[in-house]
Enzyme design. Structure first.
Site, PDB file in Angstrom:
ATOM      1  N   ARG A   1       5.461 -10.144   3.454  1.00 30.74           N
ATOM      2  CA  ARG A   1       4.428  -9.118   3.621  1.00 30.74           C
ATOM      3  C   ARG A   1       3.230  -9.685   4.382  1.00 30.74           C
ATOM      4  O   ARG A   1       2.669  -9.026   5.264  1.00 30.74           O
ATOM      5  CB  ARG A   1       4.007  -8.602   2.241  1.00 30.74           C
ATOM      6  CG  ARG A   1       2.962  -7.504   2.281  1.00 30.74           C
ATOM      7  CD  ARG A   1       2.824  -6.855   0.916  1.00 30.74           C
ATOM      8  NE  ARG A   1       1.680  -5.955   0.867  1.00 30.74           N
ATOM      9  CZ  ARG A   1       0.596  -6.146   0.131  1.00 30.74           C
ATOM     10  NH1 ARG A   1       0.502  -7.221  -0.648  1.00 30.74           N
ATOM     11  NH2 ARG A   1      -0.396  -5.291   0.153  1.00 30.74           N
TER      12      ARG A   1
ATOM     13  N   VAL B   1      -1.816  -7.200  13.382  1.00 35.46           N
ATOM     14  CA  VAL B   1      -3.240  -7.239  13.751  1.00 35.46           C
ATOM     15  C   VAL B   1      -3.458  -8.402  14.715  1.00 35.46           C
ATOM     16  O   VAL B   1      -3.351  -9.564  14.331  1.00 35.46           O
ATOM     17  CB  VAL B   1      -4.133  -7.408  12.504  1.00 35.46           C
ATOM     18  CG1 VAL B   1      -5.609  -7.326  12.903  1.00 35.46           C
ATOM     19  CG2 VAL B   1      -3.813  -6.355  11.459  1.00 35.46           C
TER      20      VAL B   1
ATOM     21  N   ASP C   1      -0.839 -14.457  14.845  1.00 40.15           N
ATOM     22  CA  ASP C   1      -1.766 -15.554  15.170  1.00 40.15           C
ATOM     23  C   ASP C   1      -2.463 -16.135  13.946  1.00 40.15           C
ATOM     24  O   ASP C   1      -3.460 -16.852  14.073  1.00 40.15           O
ATOM     25  CB  ASP C   1      -2.808 -15.081  16.181  1.00 40.15           C
ATOM     26  CG  ASP C   1      -3.757 -14.022  15.621  1.00 40.15           C
ATOM     27  OD1 ASP C   1      -3.493 -13.504  14.499  1.00 40.15           O
ATOM     28  OD2 ASP C   1      -4.763 -13.700  16.283  1.00 40.15           O
TER      29      ASP C   1
ATOM     30  N   ASN D   1      -4.754  -5.934   2.268  1.00 41.89           N
ATOM     31  CA  ASN D   1      -4.442  -7.350   2.044  1.00 41.89           C
ATOM     32  C   ASN D   1      -5.002  -7.932   0.749  1.00 41.89           C
ATOM     33  O   ASN D   1      -4.788  -9.114   0.461  1.00 41.89           O
ATOM     34  CB  ASN D   1      -4.967  -8.182   3.222  1.00 41.89           C
ATOM     35  CG  ASN D   1      -4.210  -7.903   4.504  1.00 41.89           C
ATOM     36  OD1 ASN D   1      -3.029  -7.600   4.471  1.00 41.89           O
ATOM     37  ND2 ASN D   1      -4.894  -7.984   5.639  1.00 41.89           N
TER      38      ASN D   1
ATOM     39  N   HIS E   1      11.393  -4.301   1.337  1.00 39.76           N
ATOM     40  CA  HIS E   1      10.978  -3.745   0.048  1.00 39.76           C
ATOM     41  C   HIS E   1      12.075  -3.895  -1.009  1.00 39.76           C
ATOM     42  O   HIS E   1      11.888  -3.483  -2.156  1.00 39.76           O
ATOM     43  CB  HIS E   1      10.593  -2.270   0.188  1.00 39.76           C
ATOM     44  CG  HIS E   1       9.299  -2.055   0.907  1.00 39.76           C
ATOM     45  ND1 HIS E   1       8.803  -0.806   1.204  1.00 39.76           N
ATOM     46  CD2 HIS E   1       8.396  -2.941   1.394  1.00 39.76           C
ATOM     47  CE1 HIS E   1       7.653  -0.928   1.840  1.00 39.76           C
ATOM     48  NE2 HIS E   1       7.384  -2.218   1.971  1.00 39.76           N
TER      49      HIS E   1
ATOM     50  N   ASP F   1      12.152  -2.193  -5.988  1.00 40.01           N
ATOM     51  CA  ASP F   1      13.587  -1.948  -6.008  1.00 40.01           C
ATOM     52  C   ASP F   1      14.059  -2.174  -7.445  1.00 40.01           C
ATOM     53  O   ASP F   1      14.584  -3.235  -7.787  1.00 40.01           O
ATOM     54  CB  ASP F   1      14.278  -2.924  -5.042  1.00 40.01           C
ATOM     55  CG  ASP F   1      15.758  -2.645  -4.871  1.00 40.01           C
ATOM     56  OD1 ASP F   1      16.272  -1.748  -5.554  1.00 40.01           O
ATOM     57  OD2 ASP F   1      16.396  -3.340  -4.063  1.00 40.01           O
TER      58      ASP F   1
END
Length: 328
Positions: free
Chosen positions: A64, A72, A76, A96, A194, A246
Site C-alpha cells: 500500500r 504522487v 520517488d 496515509n 486487497h 478479505d
C-alpha cells in the site's frame, strides 16, 4: 537517391526522439547496483527474511505504501519524507495516516548506508522491500529494475488529490489510474492486493450507515455481509475497528478477493466499483475462473509497470541519506 537519404534521415530522427522519450524508463535496469553496491539487494532480502516473520502483516502495509508513493510525483519515496514546521508531508495526508513500517524501511536504509554510503535510493529500498515481503509471505514475485532516485518534495495536498480514495466510483478510479498511465486491467489487478491486510471502519462506514446522507445502507453491498459487519466489527457509526479486507483469507495472497466481489462483498465502494463496468467485471470473472498462477503472473506485470511511474533517474532528485529527511 536524395529522396532515400532524406527518408532515412527522417526515420533516424524519429527513432532518436522515441529513444529520448523512453530514456527515463530505460535507465531503470535489473542489477543497477551490481557495480556500485553489489550486495545491495541481498542486504534488503536478508533483512526481510530475518524480520518479516515477526510482523507478517507489514507486507500488506508496504504494498500500500509503494502504491501511494507511486501515485504522487512518481515512485520517488516522497511518501517517506517527514512533515516539517513549514510543510505537511504526504505521510500525514488522510490516505496515509494509517501507514506504518517506516522504521523497517529506515533500518534497511541504515544497513545500505553502512555498506555503500549515498548509493542506494530510498525509492529503490521501498520497491525492493515491498516485493520481498510479499514473496516472503506467500505472494507473487515480480522483477524490480532499480536506479530510481529520491524526490525532494512531499505535499499532503497532492497525496489527497491523487491517491484513489476507498469511496471512489469506477469513473474516478479510471481517471486517477489513467493519470498515472495505468489502464483498466492494471486497476483490476492492482486492486487484487486487497486480498491481504486490514482496513478500518472509517474507510467504508458510510456504506453501512449513511450511504446517501439519509441514514441508509449501500444497496450494492450484500445485506448479510453488511449485517455481519454491523454486529461484529463496525457496531456504531463512529466505531473505527479493524476489519479484514478479505475475510477468512487475509493472510493468503489468493483469488478470494475477486470471488467476494462477485458475491457483492467487496469492502470498499472502490472494490464494488470493479463490478459496475463491463470491462472490469469481465476481467474479474476471468481471474476467478483461471488458475492462481495466471493471476500471479499478471499481477507481477502490473506491479512492475506501476513501479516505473514517473521515476527520477540520472541526475534528477537525490539519494537521500535518511529516508525521512531531504539532504541538507
Amino acid at each position: 537517391m536524395k529522396m532515400r537519404q532524406l527518408t532515412s534521415l527522417v526515420l533516424a530522427t524519429i527513432v532518436c526522439l522515441i529513444g529520448l522519450i523512453g530514456s527515463t524508463q530505460a535507465q531503470l535496469q535489473l542489477g543497477f547496483y551490481a557495480n556500485s553496491c553489489p550486495n545491495a539487494e541481498k542486504i534488503v532480502l536478508d533483512f526481510v527474511h530475518q524480520h518479516i516473520h515477526n510482523a507478517p502483516s507489514l507486507a500488506a502495509t508496504f504494498i500500500r505504501m509503494h502504491f501511494h508513493d507511486c501515485f504522487v510525483r512518481g515512485c520517488d519515496a516522497s511518501v517517506l519524507i517527514n512533515t516539517t514546521s513549514n510543510n505537511q508531508a504526504e505521510k500525514d495526508a488522510p490516505p496515509n495516516r494509517t501507514l506504518r513500517g517506516f522504521d523497517f524501511i529506515d533500518r534497511v536504509k541504515s544497513l545500505l548506508e553502512a555498506e555503500c554510503p549515498g548509493v542506494v535510493s530510498c525509492a529503490d529500498v521501498l520497491s525492493l522491500v515491498t516485493r520481498d515481503t510479499i514473496v516472503a509471505t506467500g505472494g507473487p514475485y515480480w522483477e524490480v529494475p532499480t536506479g530510481r532516485r529520491d524526490g525532494v518534495i512531499s505535499r499532503s495536498s497532492e497525496a489527497t488529490a491523487n491517491i484513489p480514495p476507498p469511496s471512489s466510483n469506477f469513473s474516478r478510479l479510471q481517471t486517477l489510474f489513467g493519470n498515472q498511465g495505468l489502464d483498466v486491467k492494471d486497476l483490476v489487478l492492482l486492486s487484487g492486493a486487497h486480498t491481504i491486510g486490514i482496513a478500518h471502519c472509517s474507510s467504508f462506514r458510510n456504506r453501512l450507515y449513511n450511504f446517501t446522507g439519509v441514514g441508509n445502507q449501500d444497496p450494492s453491498l450484500d445485506p448479510r455481509y453488511a449485517a455481519n459487519l454491523k454486529a461484529n466489527k463496525c457496531k456504531t457509526p463512529t466505531d473505527n475497528s479493524k476489519v479484514e479486507m478479505d475475510p477468512g483469507s487475509r493472510k493468503t495472497f489468493d483469488l478470494s478477493y475477486y470471488s467476494l466481489l462477485l458475491k457483492r462483498r467487496g469492502l470498499f465502494q472502490s472494490d464494488s466499483a470493479l463490478t459496475k463496468d463491463l470491462t472490469s467485471l469481465g476481467l474479474v470473472q476471468k481471474l476467478v475462473e483461471g488458475p492462481i498462477e495466471e493471476f500471479f503472473a499478471e499481477f507481477a506485470a502490473a506491479m512492475e509497470k506501476m513501479g516505473r511511474i514517473n521515476v527520477k533517474t540520472g541526475t534528477e532528485g537525490e539519494i537521500r541519506k535518511r529516508c525521512g529527511v531531504v539532504n541538507s
